[in-house]
Structures are given as C-alpha cells and as structure tokens.
Design a protein around this motif. Structure first.
Motif, PDB file in Angstrom:
ATOM      1  N   MET A   1       0.250  20.110  10.203  1.00 37.11           N
ATOM      2  CA  MET A   1      -0.931  19.247  10.243  1.00 37.11           C
ATOM      3  C   MET A   1      -2.126  19.962   9.632  1.00 37.11           C
ATOM      4  SD  MET A   1       0.113  16.483  11.801  1.00 37.11           S
ATOM      5  CE  MET A   1      -1.462  15.701  12.148  1.00 37.11           C
ATOM      6  N   GLY A   2      -3.007  19.186   9.047  1.00 38.24           N
ATOM      7  CA  GLY A   2      -4.191  19.782   8.454  1.00 38.24           C
ATOM      8  C   GLY A   2      -5.422  18.917   8.622  1.00 38.24           C
ATOM      9  N   TRP A   3      -6.580  19.555   8.471  1.00 40.66           N
ATOM     10  CA  TRP A   3      -7.858  18.859   8.400  1.00 40.66           C
ATOM     11  C   TRP A   3      -8.481  19.148   7.032  1.00 40.66           C
ATOM     12  CZ3 TRP A   3      -9.782  15.411  11.824  1.00 40.66           C
ATOM     13  CH2 TRP A   3      -9.267  15.408  13.129  1.00 40.66           C
TER      14      TRP A   3
ATOM     15  N   ASN B   1       1.550  19.030  21.201  1.00 39.84           N
ATOM     16  CA  ASN B   1       2.676  18.210  20.752  1.00 39.84           C
ATOM     17  C   ASN B   1       3.107  17.209  21.811  1.00 39.84           C
ATOM     18  OD1 ASN B   1       2.733  19.387  18.218  1.00 39.84           O
ATOM     19  ND2 ASN B   1       4.298  20.889  18.759  1.00 39.84           N
ATOM     20  N   ALA B   2       2.860  17.506  23.061  1.00 42.37           N
ATOM     21  CA  ALA B   2       3.206  16.560  24.125  1.00 42.37           C
ATOM     22  C   ALA B   2       2.326  15.307  24.050  1.00 42.37           C
ATOM     23  CB  ALA B   2       3.046  17.221  25.484  1.00 42.37           C
ATOM     24  N   LYS B   3       1.118  15.458  23.502  1.00 41.40           N
ATOM     25  CA  LYS B   3       0.198  14.333  23.367  1.00 41.40           C
ATOM     26  C   LYS B   3       0.123  13.810  21.940  1.00 41.40           C
ATOM     27  CE  LYS B   3      -2.806  15.749  27.184  1.00 41.40           C
ATOM     28  NZ  LYS B   3      -4.191  16.101  27.612  1.00 41.40           N
ATOM     29  N   ASN B   4       0.932  14.369  21.045  1.00 42.06           N
ATOM     30  CA  ASN B   4       0.908  13.949  19.627  1.00 42.06           C
ATOM     31  C   ASN B   4      -0.506  14.004  19.057  1.00 42.06           C
ATOM     32  OD1 ASN B   4       3.628  13.489  19.830  1.00 42.06           O
ATOM     33  ND2 ASN B   4       3.542  11.343  19.226  1.00 42.06           N
ATOM     34  N   THR B   5      -1.196  15.074  19.352  1.00 44.54           N
ATOM     35  CA  THR B   5      -2.598  15.158  18.956  1.00 44.54           C
ATOM     36  C   THR B   5      -2.914  16.539  18.388  1.00 44.54           C
ATOM     37  OG1 THR B   5      -3.229  13.575  20.673  1.00 44.54           O
ATOM     38  CG2 THR B   5      -4.992  14.910  19.731  1.00 44.54           C
ATOM     39  N   VAL B   6      -3.710  16.549  17.341  1.00 41.68           N
ATOM     40  CA  VAL B   6      -4.235  17.787  16.785  1.00 41.68           C
ATOM     41  C   VAL B   6      -5.756  17.739  16.906  1.00 41.68           C
ATOM     42  CG1 VAL B   6      -4.328  16.909  14.411  1.00 41.68           C
ATOM     43  CG2 VAL B   6      -4.150  19.366  14.818  1.00 41.68           C
ATOM     44  N   TYR B   7      -6.357  18.891  17.136  1.00 42.21           N
ATOM     45  CA  TYR B   7      -7.789  18.977  17.386  1.00 42.21           C
ATOM     46  C   TYR B   7      -8.456  19.903  16.375  1.00 42.21           C
ATOM     47  CZ  TYR B   7      -6.137  17.313  21.934  1.00 42.21           C
ATOM     48  OH  TYR B   7      -5.530  16.598  22.932  1.00 42.21           O
ATOM     49  N   LEU B   8      -9.740  19.659  16.178  1.00 41.00           N
ATOM     50  CA  LEU B   8     -10.558  20.585  15.404  1.00 41.00           C
ATOM     51  C   LEU B   8     -11.849  20.803  16.186  1.00 41.00           C
ATOM     52  CD1 LEU B   8     -10.696  22.219  12.741  1.00 41.00           C
ATOM     53  CD2 LEU B   8     -12.071  20.341  11.805  1.00 41.00           C
ATOM     54  N   GLN B   9     -11.960  21.976  16.799  1.00 41.17           N
ATOM     55  CA  GLN B   9     -13.178  22.349  17.509  1.00 41.17           C
ATOM     56  C   GLN B   9     -14.131  22.978  16.496  1.00 41.17           C
ATOM     57  OE1 GLN B   9     -14.132  21.940  20.837  1.00 41.17           O
ATOM     58  NE2 GLN B   9     -16.113  22.664  20.083  1.00 41.17           N
TER      59      GLN B   9
ATOM     60  N   GLY C   1     -24.996  23.026  16.670  1.00 40.22           N
ATOM     61  CA  GLY C   1     -24.266  22.316  17.705  1.00 40.22           C
ATOM     62  C   GLY C   1     -22.764  22.329  17.488  1.00 40.22           C
ATOM     63  N   SER C   2     -22.068  21.583  18.337  1.00 39.40           N
ATOM     64  CA  SER C   2     -20.593  21.554  18.307  1.00 39.40           C
ATOM     65  C   SER C   2     -20.082  20.127  18.371  1.00 39.40           C
ATOM     66  CB  SER C   2     -20.032  22.325  19.505  1.00 39.40           C
ATOM     67  OG  SER C   2     -20.409  23.684  19.481  1.00 39.40           O
ATOM     68  N   LEU C   3     -18.920  19.938  17.798  1.00 38.81           N
ATOM     69  CA  LEU C   3     -18.168  18.690  17.904  1.00 38.81           C
ATOM     70  C   LEU C   3     -16.699  19.033  18.005  1.00 38.81           C
ATOM     71  CD1 LEU C   3     -19.750  16.295  15.218  1.00 38.81           C
ATOM     72  CD2 LEU C   3     -19.825  15.991  17.691  1.00 38.81           C
ATOM     73  N   ARG C   4     -15.953  18.136  18.625  1.00 33.76           N
ATOM     74  CA  ARG C   4     -14.500  18.289  18.690  1.00 33.76           C
ATOM     75  C   ARG C   4     -13.865  17.034  18.125  1.00 33.76           C
ATOM     76  NH1 ARG C   4     -10.326  18.145  23.755  1.00 33.76           N
ATOM     77  NH2 ARG C   4      -8.899  19.800  23.103  1.00 33.76           N
ATOM     78  N   LEU C   5     -13.152  17.199  17.032  1.00 32.67           N
ATOM     79  CA  LEU C   5     -12.423  16.095  16.434  1.00 32.67           C
ATOM     80  C   LEU C   5     -11.009  16.050  16.987  1.00 32.67           C
ATOM     81  CD1 LEU C   5     -13.450  16.436  12.671  1.00 32.67           C
ATOM     82  CD2 LEU C   5     -14.658  15.302  14.545  1.00 32.67           C
TER      83      LEU C   5
ATOM     84  N   VAL D   1      -9.890  22.379   5.124  1.00 37.65           N
ATOM     85  CA  VAL D   1     -10.687  22.959   6.216  1.00 37.65           C
ATOM     86  C   VAL D   1      -9.819  23.865   7.083  1.00 37.65           C
ATOM     87  CG1 VAL D   1     -12.042  22.456   8.285  1.00 37.65           C
ATOM     88  CG2 VAL D   1     -12.257  20.988   6.258  1.00 37.65           C
ATOM     89  N   ALA D   2      -8.723  23.304   7.603  1.00 42.37           N
ATOM     90  CA  ALA D   2      -7.870  24.070   8.512  1.00 42.37           C
ATOM     91  C   ALA D   2      -6.502  23.413   8.584  1.00 42.37           C
ATOM     92  CB  ALA D   2      -8.490  24.146   9.899  1.00 42.37           C
ATOM     93  N   ALA D   3      -5.493  24.184   8.970  1.00 40.35           N
ATOM     94  CA  ALA D   3      -4.144  23.655   9.123  1.00 40.35           C
ATOM     95  C   ALA D   3      -3.409  24.444  10.191  1.00 40.35           C
ATOM     96  CB  ALA D   3      -3.386  23.700   7.796  1.00 40.35           C
TER      97      ALA D   3
END
Length: 127
Positions: free
Chosen positions: A34-36, A74-82, A16-20, A48-50
C-alpha cells in the motif's frame, strides 16, 4: 476489484497534525503493498509513503521523513498516514494506492506500479 476510500483530510495550521485513513474492500487486503501519494495543483502526483503487506517495512519520501508515519491494520483492512509537524508545502490531495496483482520487481516509490487508487482527500496547511 478493490475499492479504496480515504478519509481524515482537512484544514490545519502549520505545525499541526492530521491522520489519514484508507479503508479497503476485498478479502485479500493483507497481501497488498500500500502507498500514499499526493498531488498539489499544477504538479505531478508524487510519492509520500508506502508499506509492505506485512507492515514490517516502510518507505518514505525525503520530504516527509521524521514527520509522517505510515501503518496498517490488516484486520481492519485499513492503512493510515499520521502526519505531524505539517507545513504549507504539504498542502495537496492525498491518494491511497494499492498493488492488487503480482508484479516482479515492484517499486514502492513509483506511482505507475500501483493499480488501484482511491478518490483522494484534501489536506490544506495554512501558514
């Protein structure tokens, strides 16, 4: 200071999948690398990732290459991990991290180079 808040963790079956998501406070988010990272019970916290502040360069652990994708808005100040094709060995607490001050020879892969951390979000992959 910067506050990082992760979300999106949960329980998923193998394959399966998740998006953090990691939402950051602070008006200078756009310049932070930024990193995970993740930490399983009884194990060290591992990379994990950066992603570069511009989003133009990404870095991955060999164990997640081809399955996970890091991105940032960057406009939403958010980083994601799919996270796709999840495996039971991906089970861990996932942490978002940022480097919020200059560091010569910054190493994206080293947890010791990040100086701001979120509280973590649990990801559990069942077999």
């Amino acid at each position: 200071q910067v506050q990082l808040v992760e979300s999106g963790g949960g329980l998923v079956q193998a394959g399966g999948s998740l998006r953090l998501s990691c939402a950051a406070s602070g008006r200078t988010f756009s310049i932070y690398p930024m990193g995970w990272f993740r930490q399983a019970p009884g194990k060290e916290r591992e990379f994990v990732a950066a992603i570069h502040w511009s989003g133009g360069t990404t870095y991955y652990a060999d164990s997640v290459k081809g399955r996970f994708t890091i991105s940032r808005d960057n406009a939403k100040n958010t980083v994601y991990l799919q996270m796709n094709s999840l495996k039971p060995e991906d089970t861990a607490v996932y942490y978002c991290a940022a480097r919020i001050s200059a560091l010569i020879n910054f190493n994206y892969y080293s947890k010791n180079n990040y100086n701001s951390w979120g509280q973590g979000t649990q990801v559990t992959v069942s077999s």
